[in-house]
Scaffold this motif. Structure first.
Motif, mmCIF file in Angstrom:
data_model
loop_
_atom_site.group_PDB
_atom_site.id
_atom_site.type_symbol
_atom_site.label_atom_id
_atom_site.label_comp_id
_atom_site.label_asym_id
_atom_site.label_seq_id
_atom_site.Cartn_x
_atom_site.Cartn_y
_atom_site.Cartn_z
ATOM 1 N N ALA A 35 5.022 -34.466 15.723
ATOM 2 C CA ALA A 35 5.273 -35.339 14.585
ATOM 3 C C ALA A 35 5.695 -34.508 13.381
ATOM 4 O O ALA A 35 5.432 -33.304 13.321
ATOM 5 N N TYR A 37 5.816 -34.812 8.959
ATOM 6 C CA TYR A 37 5.345 -35.530 7.781
ATOM 7 C C TYR A 37 6.039 -34.982 6.544
ATOM 8 O O TYR A 37 6.392 -33.807 6.486
ATOM 9 N N PRO A 45 0.366 -37.382 2.712
ATOM 10 C CA PRO A 45 1.523 -37.220 3.607
ATOM 11 C C PRO A 45 2.033 -38.560 4.115
ATOM 12 O O PRO A 45 1.288 -39.551 4.170
ATOM 13 N N LEU A 47 4.204 -40.198 7.420
ATOM 14 C CA LEU A 47 4.726 -39.949 8.764
ATOM 15 C C LEU A 47 6.216 -40.272 8.797
ATOM 16 O O LEU A 47 6.633 -41.364 8.447
ATOM 17 N N LEU B 45 -2.310 -28.768 5.587
ATOM 18 C CA LEU B 45 -3.168 -29.808 6.155
ATOM 19 C C LEU B 45 -4.010 -29.262 7.296
ATOM 20 O O LEU B 45 -3.518 -28.480 8.124
ATOM 21 N N ALA B 107 -1.324 -38.885 15.706
ATOM 22 C CA ALA B 107 -0.183 -39.055 14.803
ATOM 23 C C ALA B 107 -0.606 -40.124 13.799
ATOM 24 O O ALA B 107 -1.024 -41.213 14.191
ATOM 25 N N PHE B 108 -0.500 -39.830 12.522
ATOM 26 C CA PHE B 108 -1.167 -40.641 11.503
ATOM 27 C C PHE B 108 -0.160 -41.427 10.669
ATOM 28 O O PHE B 108 0.623 -40.835 9.930
ATOM 29 N N ASP B 109 -0.234 -42.767 10.765
ATOM 30 C CA ASP B 109 0.777 -43.564 10.076
ATOM 31 C C ASP B 109 0.324 -44.103 8.726
ATOM 32 O O ASP B 109 1.158 -44.518 7.931
ATOM 33 N N TRP B 111 -2.453 -43.283 5.416
ATOM 34 C CA TRP B 111 -3.381 -42.343 4.812
ATOM 35 C C TRP B 111 -3.984 -42.962 3.560
ATOM 36 O O TRP B 111 -3.329 -43.733 2.855
#
Lengths: 107, 121
Positions: A35, A37, A45, A47, B45, B107-109, B111
């Motif tokens: 992925a 970001y 962040p 995506l 991160l 996988a981070f959509d 936050w």
């Protein structure tokens, strides 16, 4: 432990130019779990890309991801003023790991 | 609108404890694994921990294993990070984040805005 190394550390470009950001993994972990970001100062962040090449919801098509094995690339076809930010690649899955980031700054 | 709102950060002395909370809204909370990711000042991160939908699977980064405990309450649509034996190197902005749909995990959509933890005497 898989280490992701991003290059360059800083990329200086003018709006309208093409940006190519690289991410190299210390070992092959499976192409799908990559992925990218974008992070702007003072923000969380966002995506951009998952599965190495799929754009997340709402991401403009000037952003594209590619690569396989241990080498992955984020390309911005024509940089817009709002694209200047730090970009992180990530190996996701059970133990997510991030690269150290590439700062895209205005020339 | 999907929202994640963290709280509980602050200034704490080394060796002491702190509990972070993340309250969510706008999505089916019990369908997703949830995570904490941290960012030290001026740094990159670092993933901290993950909890699956029913708390059966909880995973920690080596840097926090044995000191941090992640839990969730599906009725309250919330997750909690109990941080014990805090060290200076735990100083960071702590983000709550959720898995993106149909990507497996990690996988981070979405936050939160983050909550700052400062460990200092």
């Amino acid at each position: 432990e898989i280490v992701l190394t991003q290059s360059p550390g800083t990329l200086s470009l003018s709006p309208g130019e093409r940006a190519t950001l690289s991410c190299r993994a210390s070992q092959n972990f499976g192409t799908y779990y990559v992925a990218w970001y974008q992070q702007k100062p003072g923000q969380a962040p966002r995506l951009l890309i998952y599965g190495a090449s799929s754009r997340a919801n709402g991401i403009p098509d000037r952003f594209s991801g590619s690569g396989s094995g241990t080498d992955f690339t984020l390309t911005i076809s024509r940089v817009e003023p709002e694209d200047f930010a730090v970009y992180y690649c990530q190996k996701y899955g059970n133990s997510p790991t991030f690269g150290q980031g590439t700062k895209l700054q205005m020339k | 609108e999907v929202q994640l709102v963290e709280s509980g950060g602050g200034l704490v002395q080394p060796g002491r404890s702190l509990r972070l909370s993340c309250v969510t809204s706008g999505f089916t909370f019990e369908d997703y694994s949830m995570h904490w990711v941290r960012q030290a000042p001026g740094k990159g991160l670092e993933w901290v921990s993950r909890i699956n939908w029913n708390s059966d699977t909880i995973v920690y980064a080596d840097s926090v294993k044995g000191r941090f405990t992640l839990s969730r309450d599906n009725a309250k649509k919330s997750i909690y990070l109990q941080m014990n034996s805090l060290r200076a190197e735990d100083t960071a902005l702590y983000f709550c984040t959720k898995d993106a749909p149909n990507t497996g995990t990690g996988a981070f959509d979405v936050w939160g805005q983050g909550t700052m933890v400062t460990v200092s005497s």
